[in-house]
Design a protein around this motif. Structure first.
Motif, mmCIF file in Angstrom:
data_model
loop_
_atom_site.group_PDB
_atom_site.id
_atom_site.type_symbol
_atom_site.label_atom_id
_atom_site.label_comp_id
_atom_site.label_asym_id
_atom_site.label_seq_id
_atom_site.Cartn_x
_atom_site.Cartn_y
_atom_site.Cartn_z
ATOM 1 N N PHE A 188 1.615 9.127 -9.270
ATOM 2 C CA PHE A 188 1.359 8.752 -7.885
ATOM 3 C C PHE A 188 0.268 9.653 -7.332
ATOM 4 C CE2 PHE A 188 2.068 9.744 -3.407
ATOM 5 C CZ PHE A 188 2.150 8.487 -2.815
ATOM 6 N N GLU A 237 7.602 2.805 -11.513
ATOM 7 C CA GLU A 237 6.854 2.581 -10.282
ATOM 8 C C GLU A 237 7.672 1.751 -9.290
ATOM 9 O OE1 GLU A 237 3.019 0.957 -11.196
ATOM 10 O OE2 GLU A 237 2.446 2.639 -12.505
ATOM 11 N N TRP A 291 -0.979 4.211 -7.314
ATOM 12 C CA TRP A 291 -0.610 4.665 -8.654
ATOM 13 C C TRP A 291 -1.879 4.769 -9.491
ATOM 14 C CZ3 TRP A 291 4.138 6.398 -9.277
ATOM 15 C CH2 TRP A 291 5.200 5.837 -8.566
ATOM 16 N N TYR A 330 10.133 -0.768 2.302
ATOM 17 C CA TYR A 330 9.097 0.254 2.440
ATOM 18 C C TYR A 330 8.792 0.491 3.916
ATOM 19 C CZ TYR A 330 4.449 2.421 1.790
ATOM 20 O OH TYR A 330 3.351 3.253 1.815
ATOM 21 N N THR A 359 4.447 -2.336 -5.324
ATOM 22 C CA THR A 359 5.601 -1.601 -4.824
ATOM 23 C C THR A 359 5.640 -1.629 -3.306
ATOM 24 O OG1 THR A 359 5.102 -0.065 -6.611
ATOM 25 C CG2 THR A 359 6.881 0.548 -5.132
ATOM 26 N N TRP A 374 8.430 5.363 -5.468
ATOM 27 C CA TRP A 374 7.343 5.219 -4.487
ATOM 28 C C TRP A 374 7.661 5.980 -3.194
ATOM 29 C CZ3 TRP A 374 2.459 3.619 -4.386
ATOM 30 C CH2 TRP A 374 1.897 3.117 -3.216
#
Length: 275
Positions: free
Chosen positions: A127, A145, A106, A193, A175, A150
């Motif tokens: 981003f 964020e 970011w 993620y 994140t 993300w």
């Protein structure tokens, strides 16, 4: 030969006259230079917030000269510092392969959209993704964020690059990763993620905080986006995310098409196409 002797005598007369006019020794050419504190320069250049060499050179110019000493010019200053870095083996080039790595982060500076009715401003996070081999850039704005933004940003970056890199390197963004222990400077990838990336058959490897050169490409990309997109568009008023991202996309393409790049008459886009 007589002619040469006459010219030489004439030159000596001129120098004699100059010496009589300027008695402070200013005609003397000094071969002595003010010493560069190489250790201090190298220490300043190690770490995340390192000042540019031009700033360090300006600091060096404040060093008091004694007698007929002179300060090195900027170009020579850089050469001497580079020689010391090489002699001490303090750095080594990182070889990047096409399609192997994408670095993401970011941007620290935010943009904003303004409600056209009530005039309320809302901050927008940007981003940034870069491909180290080609230098290709991607940027996109979000209202937060969080993990959803993300992951969506990654999807858009993959589409922009028309493919998925083998390894994703997030710059320790919260994140993307969590601290393993309060006593260790190590992070692990968030499970959500990680699952998202598995869908695209890739994986994330958070950069190592004590090896800042591994994230240099995305830091450079963030700086470019900050200067040439965020600051460049700062005088424009955006009333929606679509307007902001459309303007940002035009600037991203401008950066990717700009030449020269890396000292060659080709752009990031051309580097990418040849990879």
């Amino acid at each position: 030969m007589a002619l040469k002797r006459n010219i030489g005598g004439s030159q000596r007369v001129k120098y004699s006259i100059l010496e009589q006019c300027f008695t402070d020794g200013r005609k003397a050419v000094s071969t002595s230079y003010v010493t560069i504190d190489i250790d201090a320069v190298i220490k300043a250049r190690i770490g995340r917030k390192k000042p540019p060499l031009k700033v360090l050179w300006a600091r060096y110019l404040r060093t008091e000269a004694t007698g007929t000493q002179r300060h090195y010019q900027y170009e020579r200053f850089c050469q001497l510092v580079a020689e010391q870095v090489q002699q001490r083996n303090l750095t080594s080039p990182i070889a990047h392969e096409p399609g192997h790595t994408m670095q993401v982060d970011w941007a620290g500076t935010k943009m904003q959209i303004v409600d056209p009715i009530i005039g309320r401003a809302t901050k927008v996070s940007i981003f940034v993704a870069t491909l180290p081999y080609s230098g290709l850039l991607f940027a996109y704005g979000y209202l937060d964020e969080k993990l959803g933004s993300w992951c969506d940003a990654h999807r858009r970056a993959f589409e922009h690059a028309q493919g998925v890199a083998q390894v994703i390197i997030p710059d320790n963004a919260s994140t993307a990763s969590n601290t393993v222990s309060r006593y260790e400077n190590v992070r692990e990838v968030n499970q959500s993620y990680s699952v998202f990336l598995e869908h695209y058959q890739t994986a994330a490897v958070p950069t190592e905080p004590y090896r800042p050169q591994h994230k240099g490409n995305v830091e450079s990309g963030v700086q470019l986006v900050t200067n040439w997109i965020i600051h460049y568009l700062d005088d424009q008023r955006f009333e929606s995310m679509d307007d902001l991202n459309d303007a940002g996309a035009e600037r991203v393409e401008w950066l990717n098409e700009r030449t020269p790049f890396r000292g060659e008459p080709r752009s990031r886009r051309q580097w990418f196409a040849s990879g």
